[in-house]
Write an enzyme that holds these catalytic residues in place. Structure first.
Site, mmCIF file in Angstrom:
data_model
loop_
_atom_site.group_PDB
_atom_site.id
_atom_site.type_symbol
_atom_site.label_atom_id
_atom_site.label_comp_id
_atom_site.label_asym_id
_atom_site.label_seq_id
_atom_site.Cartn_x
_atom_site.Cartn_y
_atom_site.Cartn_z
ATOM 1 N N ASP A 238 0.843 -1.182 0.000
ATOM 2 C CA ASP A 238 0.000 0.000 0.000
ATOM 3 C C ASP A 238 0.887 1.244 0.000
ATOM 4 O O ASP A 238 1.810 1.350 0.807
ATOM 5 C CB ASP A 238 -0.926 -0.005 1.227
ATOM 6 C CG ASP A 238 -2.119 0.910 1.015
ATOM 7 O OD1 ASP A 238 -2.484 1.167 -0.150
ATOM 8 O OD2 ASP A 238 -2.695 1.379 2.012
ATOM 9 N N HIS B 243 -3.590 13.901 1.482
ATOM 10 C CA HIS B 243 -3.775 12.922 2.559
ATOM 11 C C HIS B 243 -2.551 12.879 3.473
ATOM 12 O O HIS B 243 -2.684 12.924 4.709
ATOM 13 C CB HIS B 243 -4.042 11.539 1.966
ATOM 14 C CG HIS B 243 -4.031 10.440 2.987
ATOM 15 N ND1 HIS B 243 -5.021 10.301 3.943
ATOM 16 C CD2 HIS B 243 -3.152 9.441 3.223
ATOM 17 C CE1 HIS B 243 -4.739 9.262 4.718
ATOM 18 N NE2 HIS B 243 -3.617 8.718 4.302
ATOM 19 N N GLU C 200 -10.168 3.848 4.092
ATOM 20 C CA GLU C 200 -9.325 4.628 3.192
ATOM 21 C C GLU C 200 -9.772 4.308 1.773
ATOM 22 O O GLU C 200 -9.711 3.153 1.342
ATOM 23 C CB GLU C 200 -7.840 4.317 3.386
ATOM 24 C CG GLU C 200 -7.352 4.663 4.789
ATOM 25 C CD GLU C 200 -5.838 4.767 4.934
ATOM 26 O OE1 GLU C 200 -5.120 4.093 4.166
ATOM 27 O OE2 GLU C 200 -5.389 5.521 5.818
ATOM 28 N N GLU D 148 -9.294 4.124 -1.970
ATOM 29 C CA GLU D 148 -8.089 4.029 -2.796
ATOM 30 C C GLU D 148 -8.413 3.355 -4.129
ATOM 31 O O GLU D 148 -9.476 2.756 -4.307
ATOM 32 C CB GLU D 148 -7.023 3.156 -2.096
ATOM 33 C CG GLU D 148 -6.716 3.560 -0.670
ATOM 34 C CD GLU D 148 -5.484 2.867 -0.104
ATOM 35 O OE1 GLU D 148 -4.747 2.209 -0.866
ATOM 36 O OE2 GLU D 148 -5.273 2.996 1.122
ATOM 37 N N ASP E 16 -9.058 0.315 2.273
ATOM 38 C CA ASP E 16 -8.046 -0.114 3.249
ATOM 39 C C ASP E 16 -8.578 0.224 4.650
ATOM 40 O O ASP E 16 -8.216 1.229 5.246
ATOM 41 C CB ASP E 16 -6.759 0.656 2.937
ATOM 42 C CG ASP E 16 -5.661 0.409 3.964
ATOM 43 O OD1 ASP E 16 -5.669 -0.661 4.587
ATOM 44 O OD2 ASP E 16 -4.806 1.308 4.122
ATOM 45 N N ARG F 161 -7.590 3.191 13.654
ATOM 46 C CA ARG F 161 -6.626 4.276 13.925
ATOM 47 C C ARG F 161 -6.011 4.183 15.308
ATOM 48 O O ARG F 161 -4.856 4.598 15.501
ATOM 49 C CB ARG F 161 -7.318 5.628 13.774
ATOM 50 C CG ARG F 161 -7.890 5.891 12.407
ATOM 51 C CD ARG F 161 -6.818 5.868 11.331
ATOM 52 N NE ARG F 161 -7.409 6.129 10.023
ATOM 53 C CZ ARG F 161 -6.748 5.950 8.887
ATOM 54 N NH1 ARG F 161 -5.498 5.489 8.886
ATOM 55 N NH2 ARG F 161 -7.332 6.199 7.740
ATOM 56 N N GLN G 86 -3.424 1.387 15.195
ATOM 57 C CA GLN G 86 -2.322 1.864 14.345
ATOM 58 C C GLN G 86 -1.435 2.882 15.067
ATOM 59 O O GLN G 86 -0.204 2.797 15.007
ATOM 60 C CB GLN G 86 -2.930 2.482 13.076
ATOM 61 C CG GLN G 86 -1.921 2.977 12.051
ATOM 62 C CD GLN G 86 -2.596 3.715 10.887
ATOM 63 O OE1 GLN G 86 -3.818 3.733 10.775
ATOM 64 N NE2 GLN G 86 -1.799 4.328 10.032
ATOM 65 N N LYS H 152 -4.221 -2.461 10.253
ATOM 66 C CA LYS H 152 -4.644 -2.595 8.854
ATOM 67 C C LYS H 152 -4.904 -4.046 8.454
ATOM 68 O O LYS H 152 -5.690 -4.292 7.528
ATOM 69 C CB LYS H 152 -3.529 -2.077 7.935
ATOM 70 C CG LYS H 152 -3.063 -0.667 8.201
ATOM 71 C CD LYS H 152 -3.936 0.337 7.508
ATOM 72 C CE LYS H 152 -3.267 1.692 7.421
ATOM 73 N NZ LYS H 152 -4.051 2.610 6.567
ATOM 74 N N THR I 255 -8.877 -5.801 3.959
ATOM 75 C CA THR I 255 -8.769 -4.858 2.848
ATOM 76 C C THR I 255 -9.786 -5.327 1.817
ATOM 77 O O THR I 255 -9.772 -6.502 1.439
ATOM 78 C CB THR I 255 -7.363 -4.895 2.220
ATOM 79 O OG1 THR I 255 -6.392 -4.672 3.250
ATOM 80 C CG2 THR I 255 -7.210 -3.868 1.123
ATOM 81 N N GLU J 39 -9.748 12.122 8.240
ATOM 82 C CA GLU J 39 -9.603 13.471 7.705
ATOM 83 C C GLU J 39 -10.951 14.206 7.659
ATOM 84 O O GLU J 39 -11.019 15.392 7.968
ATOM 85 C CB GLU J 39 -9.020 13.410 6.286
ATOM 86 C CG GLU J 39 -7.594 12.897 6.228
ATOM 87 C CD GLU J 39 -7.212 12.509 4.808
ATOM 88 O OE1 GLU J 39 -7.383 11.322 4.455
ATOM 89 O OE2 GLU J 39 -6.767 13.388 4.049
#
Lengths: 389, 389
Positions: B106, B113, B177, B179, B211, B215, B218, B231, B235, B337
């Site tokens: 990834d 971002h 996420e 992507e 993804d 948080r 992580q 993570k 996925t 975000e």
């Protein structure tokens, strides 16, 4: 029929019986077991097609009860008569990558190594980060570049920090990491975490592992998402997979984990520390003897951690212990540590060395010692550095 | 024989023709191509056993010339008569993970971002790290937990930072996420780096990718070796692989790369920016429209970077772009975000949200726009959160 010669004290006696994949002459790769200086072709000796496969995966996927059954049969078989056509000299066969690697994860489980690297990479901070004694820190590596012992390693090129922005070129700080690798035989589905006590039901065996590392590439790239190209060019493993069923005889306590105590999901009823000593030879000269028994986290705890978030594990998953470094400077498993970041060169066959030069060869060997005093050999993982292309 | 109905302006018209793996009724999984609201069974329509495989890997491994040949044949075939027994309604089939994923990497290729995350995770430092504009930062993820759209996601448990050492429990900051994922069709052997200009000869196609990210897990684990359990639980990818041969029509310039200029191995003769817009729906309400055309690094540069150190690439390798976030706050591809670290809740169907709650469903859709104005649909990647076990 013939009888296998097993010298007294052989590290490949009936207490070991590691599995590998070999080919002889024009024959196809198949599963064998090493006995003394012989390889016994299991596709013939046991007459089962699962051993005519070119990797151990199909056999490993049959699960724990089957591993026990086959090992029990082999322990009887190899001390009696075996078909002569099933026997080869180790020196006469070609050894292959023993497993089709699914996911590859590398841990960082030696307190001495993590502290040394912390001092070298982050000299102004506490060497151990706050999370380190609470979880086995690890990251995913590249499974497509796991190679069997004997595969040459071309010096990687990449970006490293320069005076004025990055420069591109062959790595100037090419290093090794002496590790053990653990191979998942029987996976676990999603959302079923594995208890550390179930480690032997899932992990089939262990190999020696050399996590080749380009320190200059790694140092420039690794913040914030971790190592990538500094590691992904090559990881080498030894061809013989020593069964966890054999290694159970070499269990020892872990050296730490009293303050802090691990969280419940990481607690073992009986610890999976292992009494295994490695030897690192640089161009034929021994430069270190890394002691696996000093590792902070056990391989059972690593598997529990990998699956606690609901991640599945698959047949063929490989996870490395991280560099094995002991408390003594002569027990450090990387040249970064042995040369203290390049400050203190080693003398190797009369030549000065910090990191690897083209043409250098590194051989890592290792053996477990059981509580009964038997030696279980791992064989070797070996690689030679070719110039950058 | 029958004629396929392709509505004018369909995002699955002859300019797209994405491949997938489907099963109908009790039939085995096989390769199909989506045309309008139909799936055409290629094992019947083209009468080739490679399309009776349960993944795209065997077809992809046949290489670029074959991809061109099949696409050319299909563009003629789908506008004429096709065997009726080869045609299914999309609504009637089950869609499977289209590829057997080899290595999963990834990246982190959106400047917006990376800057947003830098501000949130490291508020006292420069948001972009010194390496970021010199190389596409990326890391390896877990290929064994890549799931097809529609697979439920069980909330992961793990360690997060507490007042007084870590606490263990279900993640309280579960995120997405948005992507794109790129799939290597024709690999490259070790020590043969791929030029960015050879991207279309190696990368077969693209999918939408979510993804999923915990948080809190992580943030506690990721220093110094990068994300792992935050993570690795899941996925998700969309089932239709849009060919790079189709996406070539949607190429646009990259927005940056003038200061600094990339190193030579990352330079493209003609850039592989892509005009693709995603839409993120949270419980059916659109909350963001991430613009892929604003990504700093191209997928061709990512492949060049992955292989520049001598690492091989294999059929089935998957690499994600990293979260796609645009300059506008409504273009951000993660809830981290969009809610600015939880500080600014979103209103979703009248309810307040920062991170995901049990039962929430996220659907990401996307389409490319060609220079001729045609839309190339990606379909969707969807997942629902189940409570922690």
């Amino acid at each position: 029929m013939t009888v296998l010669d097993i010298p007294a004290g052989s590290p490949f006696g009936v207490e070991n019986l590691p599995y590998g994949v070999f080919s002889a002459g024009d024959g196809s790769p198949r599963v064998g077991v090493r006995v003394g200086e012989h390889v016994l072709d299991l596709s013939i000796a046991l007459g089962d097609a699962v051993f005519a496969e070119p990797t151990l995966n199909a056999f490993m996927a049959q699960g724990y009860d089957r591993w026990v059954e086959v090992r029990t049969r082999l322990q009887t078989l190899v001390t009696g008569e075996v078909p002569a056509e099933a026997v080869h000299a180790v020196a006469d066969v070609k050894l292959h990558l023993p497993v089709d690697v699914a996911d590859y994860v590398d841990f960082y489980a030696s307190e001495h190594h993590a502290s040394n690297v912390g001092r070298l990479f982050r000299p102004d901070a506490e060497p151990l980060l706050p999370n380190w004694k609470h979880l086995p820190v690890g990251y995913h590596g590249r499974s497509g570049t796991v190679y069997v012992s004997g595969t040459d390693v071309v010096r990687p090129s990449g970006q490293r920090k320069g005076e004025d922005g990055p420069v591109f070129g062959p790595s100037t700080r090419l290093d090794i990491e002496a590790e053990l690798g653990f191979i998942v035989g029987a996976g676990t589905p999603a959302n079923t975490p594995v208890s550390p006590d179930d480690f032997p039901r899932h992990v089939f065996g262990a190999v020696l592992l050399n996590d080749w590392s380009a320190r200059d590439i790694q140092a420039w790239e690794y913040v914030p998402l971790g190592p990538n190209l500094g590691k992904s060019f090559a990881t080498s493993v030894s061809p013989w997979v020593v069964p966890v069923l054999a290694l159970a005889g070499a269990r020892v306590p872990l050296p730490g984990q009293t303050s802090p105590e691990p969280l419940p999901y990481l607690r073992e009823s009986s610890p999976w520390g292992l009494d295994i000593t490695l030897s690192v030879e640089w161009n034929g000269q021994e430069v270190a003897r890394p002691p696996y028994r000093e590792m902070y986290w056990s391989p059972a705890q690593m598997l529990a951690h990998l699956t606690v978030n609901g991640a599945s594990a698959r047949t063929g998953d490989l996870y490395g212990s991280g560099t094995i470094s002991g408390a003594d400077p002569a027990e450090r498993g990387s040249f970064l540590e042995l040369s203290w970041g390049g400050r203190d060169p080693l003398t190797v066959n009369g030549e000065s060395r910090t990191f690897l030069q083209d043409g250098d060869e590194v051989t890592i060997t290792g053996a477990a010692t059981t509580s009964g005093g038997a030696k279980l050999g791992f064989g070797e993982v070996r690689g030679r550095i070719l110039p950058a292309r």
